[in-house]
Design a protein around this motif. Structure first.
Motif, PDB file in Angstrom:
ATOM      1  N   HIS A 317       0.825  -1.210   0.000  1.00  0.00           N
ATOM      2  CA  HIS A 317       0.000   0.000   0.000  1.00  0.00           C
ATOM      3  C   HIS A 317       0.862   1.264   0.000  1.00  0.00           C
ATOM      4  CE1 HIS A 317      -3.757  -2.200   0.823  1.00  0.00           C
ATOM      5  NE2 HIS A 317      -2.969  -3.023   1.482  1.00  0.00           N
ATOM      6  N   THR A 335       3.787 -10.052  -2.077  1.00  0.00           N
ATOM      7  CA  THR A 335       2.384  -9.906  -2.480  1.00  0.00           C
ATOM      8  C   THR A 335       2.039 -10.874  -3.594  1.00  0.00           C
ATOM      9  OG1 THR A 335       2.557  -7.567  -1.922  1.00  0.00           O
ATOM     10  CG2 THR A 335       0.656  -8.252  -3.194  1.00  0.00           C
ATOM     11  N   PHE A 374     -15.045 -12.436  -6.647  1.00  0.00           N
ATOM     12  CA  PHE A 374     -13.728 -12.598  -6.043  1.00  0.00           C
ATOM     13  C   PHE A 374     -12.665 -12.663  -7.125  1.00  0.00           C
ATOM     14  CE2 PHE A 374     -10.208 -15.102  -4.380  1.00  0.00           C
ATOM     15  CZ  PHE A 374      -9.979 -14.465  -3.175  1.00  0.00           C
ATOM     16  N   ASN A 395      -3.997   4.945  -5.628  1.00  0.00           N
ATOM     17  CA  ASN A 395      -4.987   5.981  -5.298  1.00  0.00           C
ATOM     18  C   ASN A 395      -5.761   6.497  -6.501  1.00  0.00           C
ATOM     19  OD1 ASN A 395      -4.765   5.885  -2.612  1.00  0.00           O
ATOM     20  ND2 ASN A 395      -3.735   7.849  -2.361  1.00  0.00           N
ATOM     21  N   ILE A 406     -13.578  -7.196  -4.823  1.00  0.00           N
ATOM     22  CA  ILE A 406     -13.138  -8.360  -4.041  1.00  0.00           C
ATOM     23  C   ILE A 406     -13.552  -8.256  -2.588  1.00  0.00           C
ATOM     24  CG2 ILE A 406     -10.861  -7.513  -3.324  1.00  0.00           C
ATOM     25  CD1 ILE A 406      -9.849 -10.354  -4.012  1.00  0.00           C
ATOM     26  N   ARG A 464      -8.666   9.181  -6.280  1.00  0.00           N
ATOM     27  CA  ARG A 464      -9.710   8.981  -5.266  1.00  0.00           C
ATOM     28  C   ARG A 464      -9.961  10.272  -4.516  1.00  0.00           C
ATOM     29  NH1 ARG A 464      -7.515   3.950  -1.903  1.00  0.00           N
ATOM     30  NH2 ARG A 464      -9.338   4.397  -0.639  1.00  0.00           N
TER      31      ARG A 464
ATOM     32  N   CYS B  42      -7.654 -13.953 -17.979  1.00  0.00           N
ATOM     33  CA  CYS B  42      -7.878 -14.858 -16.839  1.00  0.00           C
ATOM     34  C   CYS B  42      -9.288 -14.674 -16.306  1.00  0.00           C
ATOM     35  CB  CYS B  42      -6.882 -14.565 -15.726  1.00  0.00           C
ATOM     36  SG  CYS B  42      -5.246 -15.203 -16.049  1.00  0.00           S
TER      37      CYS B  42
HETATM   38  C1  HEA Z   1     -11.185  -8.533   1.086  1.00  0.00           C
HETATM   39  C2  HEA Z   1     -10.335  -7.649   0.824  1.00  0.00           C
HETATM   40  C3  HEA Z   1      -9.172  -7.757  -0.116  1.00  0.00           C
HETATM   41  C4  HEA Z   1      -8.583  -8.854  -0.711  1.00  0.00           C
HETATM   42  C5  HEA Z   1      -8.937 -10.327  -0.567  1.00  0.00           C
HETATM   43  C6  HEA Z   1      -7.510  -8.337  -1.516  1.00  0.00           C
HETATM   44  C7  HEA Z   1      -6.688  -9.143  -2.276  1.00  0.00           C
HETATM   45  C8  HEA Z   1      -5.551  -8.697  -2.892  1.00  0.00           C
HETATM   46  N1  HEA Z   1      -5.121  -7.373  -2.939  1.00  0.00           N
HETATM   47 FE1  HEA Z   1      -6.133  -5.758  -2.269  1.00  0.00          FE
HETATM   48  N2  HEA Z   1      -6.944  -4.183  -1.350  1.00  0.00           N
HETATM   49  C9  HEA Z   1      -8.039  -4.193  -0.534  1.00  0.00           C
HETATM   50  C10 HEA Z   1      -8.758  -5.300  -0.164  1.00  0.00           C
HETATM   51  C11 HEA Z   1      -8.445  -6.599  -0.571  1.00  0.00           C
HETATM   52  N3  HEA Z   1      -7.453  -6.963  -1.422  1.00  0.00           N
HETATM   53  C12 HEA Z   1      -8.385  -2.854  -0.113  1.00  0.00           C
HETATM   54  C13 HEA Z   1      -9.524  -2.462   0.814  1.00  0.00           C
HETATM   55  C14 HEA Z   1      -7.457  -1.999  -0.695  1.00  0.00           C
HETATM   56  C15 HEA Z   1      -7.388  -0.473  -0.655  1.00  0.00           C
HETATM   57  C16 HEA Z   1      -7.041   0.098   0.664  1.00  0.00           C
HETATM   58  C17 HEA Z   1      -7.081   1.609   0.533  1.00  0.00           C
HETATM   59  O1  HEA Z   1      -6.115   2.189  -0.009  1.00  0.00           O
HETATM   60  O2  HEA Z   1      -8.108   2.235   0.943  1.00  0.00           O
HETATM   61  C18 HEA Z   1      -6.555  -2.877  -1.445  1.00  0.00           C
HETATM   62  C19 HEA Z   1      -5.462  -2.385  -2.140  1.00  0.00           C
HETATM   63  C20 HEA Z   1      -4.518  -3.217  -2.683  1.00  0.00           C
HETATM   64  C21 HEA Z   1      -3.241  -2.756  -3.120  1.00  0.00           C
HETATM   65  C22 HEA Z   1      -2.705  -1.309  -3.027  1.00  0.00           C
HETATM   66  C23 HEA Z   1      -3.198  -0.527  -4.208  1.00  0.00           C
HETATM   67  C24 HEA Z   1      -2.821   0.917  -4.036  1.00  0.00           C
HETATM   68  O3  HEA Z   1      -3.310   1.552  -3.079  1.00  0.00           O
HETATM   69  O4  HEA Z   1      -1.988   1.400  -4.829  1.00  0.00           O
HETATM   70  C25 HEA Z   1      -2.586  -3.852  -3.622  1.00  0.00           C
HETATM   71  C26 HEA Z   1      -1.226  -3.805  -4.194  1.00  0.00           C
HETATM   72  O5  HEA Z   1      -0.536  -4.765  -4.253  1.00  0.00           O
HETATM   73  C27 HEA Z   1      -3.452  -4.995  -3.464  1.00  0.00           C
HETATM   74  C28 HEA Z   1      -3.132  -6.282  -3.844  1.00  0.00           C
HETATM   75  C29 HEA Z   1      -3.937  -7.385  -3.591  1.00  0.00           C
HETATM   76  C30 HEA Z   1      -3.581  -8.750  -4.001  1.00  0.00           C
HETATM   77  C31 HEA Z   1      -2.366  -9.163  -4.759  1.00  0.00           C
HETATM   78  C32 HEA Z   1      -4.596  -9.551  -3.562  1.00  0.00           C
HETATM   79  C33 HEA Z   1      -4.652 -11.058  -3.750  1.00  0.00           C
HETATM   80  O6  HEA Z   1      -4.913 -11.692  -2.521  1.00  0.00           O
HETATM   81  C34 HEA Z   1      -5.708 -11.432  -4.763  1.00  0.00           C
HETATM   82  C35 HEA Z   1      -5.744 -12.946  -4.933  1.00  0.00           C
HETATM   83  C36 HEA Z   1      -6.790 -13.392  -5.931  1.00  0.00           C
HETATM   84  C37 HEA Z   1      -6.513 -13.687  -7.219  1.00  0.00           C
HETATM   85  C38 HEA Z   1      -5.139 -13.576  -7.759  1.00  0.00           C
HETATM   86  C39 HEA Z   1      -7.589 -14.141  -8.154  1.00  0.00           C
HETATM   87  C40 HEA Z   1      -7.425 -15.629  -8.419  1.00  0.00           C
HETATM   88  C41 HEA Z   1      -8.125 -16.064  -9.668  1.00  0.00           C
HETATM   89  C42 HEA Z   1      -7.535 -16.035 -10.858  1.00  0.00           C
HETATM   90  C43 HEA Z   1      -6.150 -15.545 -11.062  1.00  0.00           C
HETATM   91  C44 HEA Z   1      -8.265 -16.493 -12.051  1.00  0.00           C
HETATM   92  C45 HEA Z   1      -7.452 -17.522 -12.783  1.00  0.00           C
HETATM   93  C46 HEA Z   1      -8.372 -18.608 -13.273  1.00  0.00           C
HETATM   94  C47 HEA Z   1      -8.335 -19.035 -14.556  1.00  0.00           C
HETATM   95  C48 HEA Z   1      -7.411 -18.415 -15.535  1.00  0.00           C
HETATM   96  C49 HEA Z   1      -9.212 -20.162 -14.998  1.00  0.00           C
HETATM   97  N4  HEA Z   1      -4.631  -4.584  -2.900  1.00  0.00           N
END
Ligand code: HEA
Ligand code: HEA
Ligand code: CUA
Ligand SMILES: [Cu+2]
Lengths: 562, 251, 252
Positions: A317, A335, A374, A395, A406, A464, B42
């Motif tokens: 973040h 990450t 998701f 941002n 998500i 934002r 994906c």
């Molecule tokens: C439930 C809440 C939740 C979850 C689960 C996640 C999951 C993930 N988040 Fe997220 N994130 C937030 C809530 C969440 N995030 C929130 C609230 C913010 C903002 C906060 C703010 O600034 O106010 C944020 C912000 C945020 C940032 C910062 C962005 C920024 O401010 O610049 C980042 C950066 O790495 C990130 C990364 C990730 C990653 C890598 C996952 C990984 O866990 C995701 C894993 C899932 C997958 C990878 C999908 C899998 C499926 C596939 C890949 C499909 C493939 C299938 C086929 C091809 C058949 N998130």
């Protein structure tokens, strides 16, 4: 029986220590919070679509008013909805029975936790009543902006309300986490080994540990911020900091310290919000496609792994916050690593569905919706995780789209799935399938309609916390039509929830009686009688015949089976 | 909503981002296009799969093997993640790990609620000392330059960022009050301005034009209008601008 | 009332009768405690009379794990802050961290706290004294409680002494002109001692409560639990203090 039917007095039912009742209390509390948060978000959307629109009894919305809406919206939704309902709410509701215990380990602690959280909610909402309005520094409250009352309207009393409320929330959810953890560790029925726990229990276990370790850190940060605000210390306020015409910085405080502490809490927090949903959805998918979940052990392992890795990714973040770029690389790698277990869970859900002709009941629809959302929100995670791209996307609304899909939508869909699924346990009746379908399809389509275009706005560079995209200086006016589209979709999304409320109210009285085990589930919350024997099987034993009796519930013993 | 649709269509051509105008932006854009495309694929693939498996009548009574449906695809995704990480970290390292070239142009960016000020060192290539006590926008000293310090005599403080094209520039960002975000979409550049610390970013504009500078970190009621302009001009025009400003400072 | 609620109402009804948390009424043969897959279940530790005890120990330990993170966060802040300075106009790097001299009385306090941990342990041991416990269990007098009480009282007294000592340390610093807001190291000195002091106040209150519990609570295992959990809390506060004190003495 009759004398037992005699219902306890009202007071006793309000200040109860009975797990299910507390669970329902929690759900009602987050219903209040979500209603408030939704109205706020719709007000925000209205302002964004028709900037300067004249509000009845109020006139045009000021920028600071918009910001306080955003801040309160985020705080309400993250803390009082998604941390409360799936974790404390559903756990109080079914955890004890799912592990075959008569009740949770420390009901009084659970009740205490609930009431503290309730007070916290009241304190937070009361910030709106203050003349200067609510806090406006976002749910992340970065100092020095949040540390100095004169930094902006609402940063005085409003910010204090925020601090107090979140402080109380920490303590409250901390208590309920202790209760959940101890229950899982010590109350399991005979033979309910770790390897036989439903995946919901696994995720409650991990989330409660995350709460214990993360919320205390947030609490420490809040204490430091409070000292900066009221006791003249300088933890976060830098030397010579100059705000609205006077110098307020007297020591070498560092705003980055807050960012580190906050996000060390913040990232585990977002997994606390989603893990219970993931566990629940796994159960539903197994149940309604009538077959054991693919790779149960792997799912449990993935849950634990997500919990562990969740503590080492907070820097994602902070890529452009002034953190050392080498650290940025390290956090980017961790990450990407945490994306792997999540992906594994996605695949085992898809695998379980694969060719298992499933029953498309409302809870299942919402489980599928959760899965879709998701993935939709998840795939943008690895993009944001790359500093080289995040330096552009940070941002912007790309991030807003990411976490609404998500966290917001997937999380809320899991809440819906849980409510539709466990409603019989609360009222003995099923919810209306008809209304449920309408609610599902409207919500799903509107959710994509609302949050998908936000990716494009983000790519277009729309930051934002902008009270409006138009205006004398703004260069983003071209986005206005899209803002309008998003807002219309959001209205539909909000309106769709009315169906849900109607469904709840109607079904609670007139719904078709559920009878025992309406979903033909195998987990123990559906056991017809008090459990007196020993658990001898795993949670998801659906043998895929097509006959009706195609499953063996956990409470059945081998002898009965032969 | 219709116009929204039209906007949507028009956007698709240039992958939605405003046209790039920075040297490193070319690589960023390529990476962005590629990663967004792959992840969109994906997303679509997964959802099509999802719809398909939930509509298709029961085929295999027994659950499929973990190996086939889980480990193999997971392996593929892990490979994908690794490729994404490596390529992107390369770019990040090139941009941020080492500072600007010695001959880069130096400008100090000073943020305050809700203004951007750009502080040029002037002829002596040295910034004058500045103190918050001396800040007085009314008297034309918005960043508190110390009149006593002769380094500051020839310094230029402007409210727009004027840069010569094709010359690397080393911005040093600081903030007087709260955290702000220095965001120039066309330069594919974002860096927070944090009070109490001075942060450096460097980049090379490759296209003349006027580009918006946005604030990307919530900083108060004026956050949305905390915008300035970056004017990228030819070297000669830049020199002319410097001279004109220098004259104004002299008086 | 819908079918399923009567079931839980049965539960609430049962609560009234059963004396306390988890004590199992005769009709409900549902065992609680620890899952576990081994066949000879009944030999598992964690069931029987000690089930309640293990449950509450687990509770206090998880609470303390969280609390540890709280202090860890403060310590992190301590080091982060220690290393943050600023450049003055002339490009000279200035650190505003002035280590402050620890008031000597803190050494005495530390000694007091360590002793109090010993007395606490003595008190705790009393309540697990086989014979006495059996006597109490059978309801013939409360020898264990009687033996434990003085130890608990002593611990409480030492705890109060420690708190007074801390207060004097603060007074001492204030007289030298070091207040909470004076400079970063004093921020942390007051913050750390204050946070720990607040925990000890809770501990002392818990001790008084435990003293009361010894005579008021009817069930033996509840008395044990009360004293036992207080003891573990007290010990860990002692350990936390040793580390925090070391931090203040050696790492300023
Ligand atoms: C439930 C809440 C939740 C979850 C689960 C996640 C999951 C993930 N988040 Fe997220 N994130 C937030 C809530 C969440 N995030 C929130 C609230 C913010 C903002 C906060 C703010 O600034 O106010 C944020 C912000 C945020 C940032 C910062 C962005 C920024 O401010 O610049 C980042 C950066 O790495 C990130 C990364 C990730 C990653 C890598 C996952 C990984 O866990 C995701 C894993 C899932 C997958 C990878 C999908 C899998 C499926 C596939 C890949 C499909 C493939 C299938 C086929 C091809 C058949 N998130
Ligand atoms: C759970 C989290 C959650 C949820 C559900 C939502 C829901 C919505 N959010 Fe929110 N949002 C955030 C979390 C969430 N948001 C956060 C953390 C931020 C950042 C704040 C900040 O920057 O400080 C944010 C910011 C944010 C912005 C950015 C503002 C800005 O930066 O300028 C916008 C703009 O459109 C927005 C819009 C919406 C909309 C239209 C919805 C709609 O989806 C609303 C419709 C509501 C529902 C679909 C939920 C209904 C649910 C139920 C009825 C279930 C209840 C049942 C029980 C509890 C039993 N949100
Ligand atoms: Cu400056 Cu936002
Ligand atoms: Cu995160």
């Amino acid at each position: 029986m009759n004398n037992l039917r005699a219902r306890p007095s009202l007071l006793r039912r309000i200040f109860t220590t009975e797990d299910r009742a507390i669970g329902i209390h929690y759900l009602l509390l987050s219903l209040v919070a979500v209603a408030a948060g939704t109205l706020l978000s719709l007000a925000m959307r209205t302002q964004l679509a028709w900037p300067g629109i004249h509000w009845p009894l109020h006139g045009p919305m000021l920028p600071e008013e918009y910001l306080s809406l955003v801040t309160m919206h985020g705080t309400l939704m993250v803390f009082f909805v998604l941390t409360t309902a799936p974790q404390s709410g559903f756990a109080s509701l079914v955890l004890a029975s799912q592990i075959g215990a008569r009740r949770m380990a420390m009901p009084w602690l659970n009740a205490l936790g609930f009431w503290i959280v309730a007070v916290a909610l009241a304190v937070l909402l009361s910030a709106f009543l203050l003349p200067a309005g609510g806090p406006i520094s976002g749910w992340t409250s970065y100092p020095p902006y949040s540390a100095i009352a004169s930094a902006g309207p609402g940063q005085g009393g409003g910010m204090d309300c925020w601090l107090l409320s979140i402080g109380l929330f920490c303590i409250g959810s901390w208590f309920s986490a202790i209760n959940v953890l101890v229950t899982i560790l010590t109350e399991r029925a005979r033979g309910m080994t770790l390897g036989r726990m439903p995946l919901t229990v696994w995720s409650w276990l991990v989330s409660s540990i995350l709460i214990l370790l993360a919320f205390t850190v947030l609490f420490a940060a809040l204490v430091l911020l409070f000292c900066d605000r009221h006791l003249g210390t300088a933890f976060f306020i830098p030397q010579g900091d100059w705000i609205s015409g006077q110098i307020v910085g007297h020591g070498d405080g560092s705003p980055l310290l807050w960012l580190h502490l906050f996000w060390f809490f913040g990232h585990p927090e977002v997994y606390i919000a989603i893990l219970p949903g993931m566990g629940l959805v796994s159960g539903l998918i197994a149940n309604f496609s009538r077959r054991p979940i693919v790779g149960y052990r792997m799912m449990a392992a993935a849950t634990v792994l997500i919990g562990l890795l969740g503590f080492v990714v907070w820097g994602h973040h902070m890529f452009v916050s002034g953190m050392n770029p080498y650290a940025g690389t390290a956090f980017a790698l961790t990450t990407m690593a945490i994306a792997v277990p999540s992906t594994a869970e996605v695949f085992s859900w898809l695998g379980t569905l694969w060719g298992g002709g499933l029953r498309r009941t409302t809870p299942m629809l919402f489980a599928l919706g959760f899965l879709s959302l998701f993935i939709a929100g998840g795939v943008t995670g690895p993009i944001l995780a790359l500093p080289a791209l995040d330096q552009y996307l940070h941002n912007t609304f790309f991030v807003v789209a990411h976490f609404h899909l998500i966290m917001a939508m997937a999380g809320v869909f899991s809440i819906f799935a849980g409510v539709y699924y466990w409603f019989p346990l609360m009222t003995g009746r099923l919810m209306s399938e008809r209304l449920g379908r309408w609610h599902f399809w409207l919500s799903l389509i509107a959710a994509y309609g609302t949050f998908f275009p936000m990716h494009l706005e983000g790519l277009a560079g729309r930051p934002r916390h902008y009270a409006q995209v138009t205006g004398s200086t703004s260069t983003l006016a071209a986005l206005l039509p899209m803002e309008r589209g998003v807002t219309w979709a959001a209205f539909v999304l909000g309106a769709a929830q009315i169906l849900f409320l109607i469904n709840v109210l109607w079904s609670a009285r007139r719904g078709t009686p559920a009878g025992e085990n309406p979903w033909q589930a195998t987990t123990l919350e559906w056991q017809p009688t008090l459990l007196s024997n020993r658990i001898e099987r795993g949670p998801y034993e659906y043998h895929s015949g097509t006959t009706e009796a195609d499953f063996t519930p956990q409470w059945e013993t081998a002898s009965q089976e032969e | 909503m219709l116009r929204g649709g039209a906007f949507f269509g028009s956007g698709l051509r240039d992958s939605w981002m405003p046209p790039n105008a920075a040297a490193h932006g070319i690589a960023v854009d390529q990476l962005m296009r590629w990663d967004v495309a792959v992840m969109t694929a994906c997303f679509l693939l997964a959802n099509i799969l999802l719809v398909w498996v939930s509509l298709r009548p029961r085929r295999t009574p027994s659950a499929p093997s973990t190996w086939r449906v889980e480990l193999v695809p997971l392996g593929l995704l892990v490979l994908l993640y690794i490729v994404m990480a490596v390529t992107a970290e390369h770019l990040w390292a090139r941009e941020r790990f080492e500072g600007a070239a010695p001959d880069a142009l130096h400008v100090e960016v000073v943020a305050q609620q809700f203004q951007w000020y750009f502080h040029y060192p002037g002829g002596d290539a040295a910034y004058g000392e500045s103190r918050p006590q001396l800040i007085n926008a009314a008297l034309g000293n918005p960043i508190g330059l110390d009149p006593g310090d002769q380094h500051g005599r020839d310094d230029i403080v402007a409210s727009e960022l004027v840069l010569p094209v094709h010359r690397e520039v080393d911005l040093q960002l600081r903030s007087l009050d709260v955290i702000h975000g220095f965001f120039v979409p066309e330069m594919r550049l974002k860096q927070n301005a944090v009070p109490g610390v001075t942060l450096h970013v460097h980049f090379t504009p490759i296209r003349e034009g006027v580009y918006p500078i946005l604030c990307s970190q919530v900083c108060g009621s004026g956050h949305a209008r905390m915008q300035a302009h970056m004017r990228v001009v030819s070297q000669s025009a830049y020199d002319a601008w410097l001279v004109s400003r220098a004259k104004r400072v002299a008086q | 009332m819908p079918a399923t609620f009567t079931r839980s109402v049965v539960d609430t009804e049962r609560e009234r009768k059963d004396p306390g948390f988890g004590g199992r009424p005769p009709v409900d043969r549902r065992p609680t405690g620890g899952g576990g897959g081994d066949e000879n279940w009944d030999h598992r530790h964690g069931r029987g009379p000690r089930a309640l005890l293990t449950r509450y120990r687990m509770g206090i330990f998880s609470a303390l794990a969280g609390d540890l993170m709280f202090f860890m966060a403060l310590v992190t802040a301590f080091f982060f802050r220690q290393s943050s300075g600023h450049f003055d106009g002339h490009g000279a790097y200035i650190l505003d961290w002035h280590p402050l001299t620890i008031p000597p009385i803190l050494y005495i306090n530390t000694a007091i706290l360590l002793i109090s941990s010993v007395t606490m342990e003595m008190g705790r041991r009393q309540l697990f004294h086989e014979l006495d416990v059996m006597e109490e269990w059978l309801g013939m007098g409360r020898p264990a409680a009687r033996r434990a009480a003085p130890w608990l009282a002593a611990t409480a007294a030492l705890g109060v002494a420690f708190l007074i000592g801390q207060w004097m340390a603060w007074k001492d610093l204030a007289s030298q002109g070091f207040f909470f807001a004076s400079n970063p190291s004093s921020h942390f000195f007051y913050l750390i001692t204050g946070a720990h002091g607040a925990h000890l106040v809770l501990g002392v209150l818990a001790l008084f409560a435990a003293l009361a519990a010894l005579s008021l609570l009817h069930r033996m295992e509840l008395r044990q639990i009360f004293v036992d959990c207080t003891a573990w809390y007290w010990h860990s506060m002692g350990i936390f203090w040793v580390f925090l004190f070391g931090l203040l003495v050696f790492f300023q």
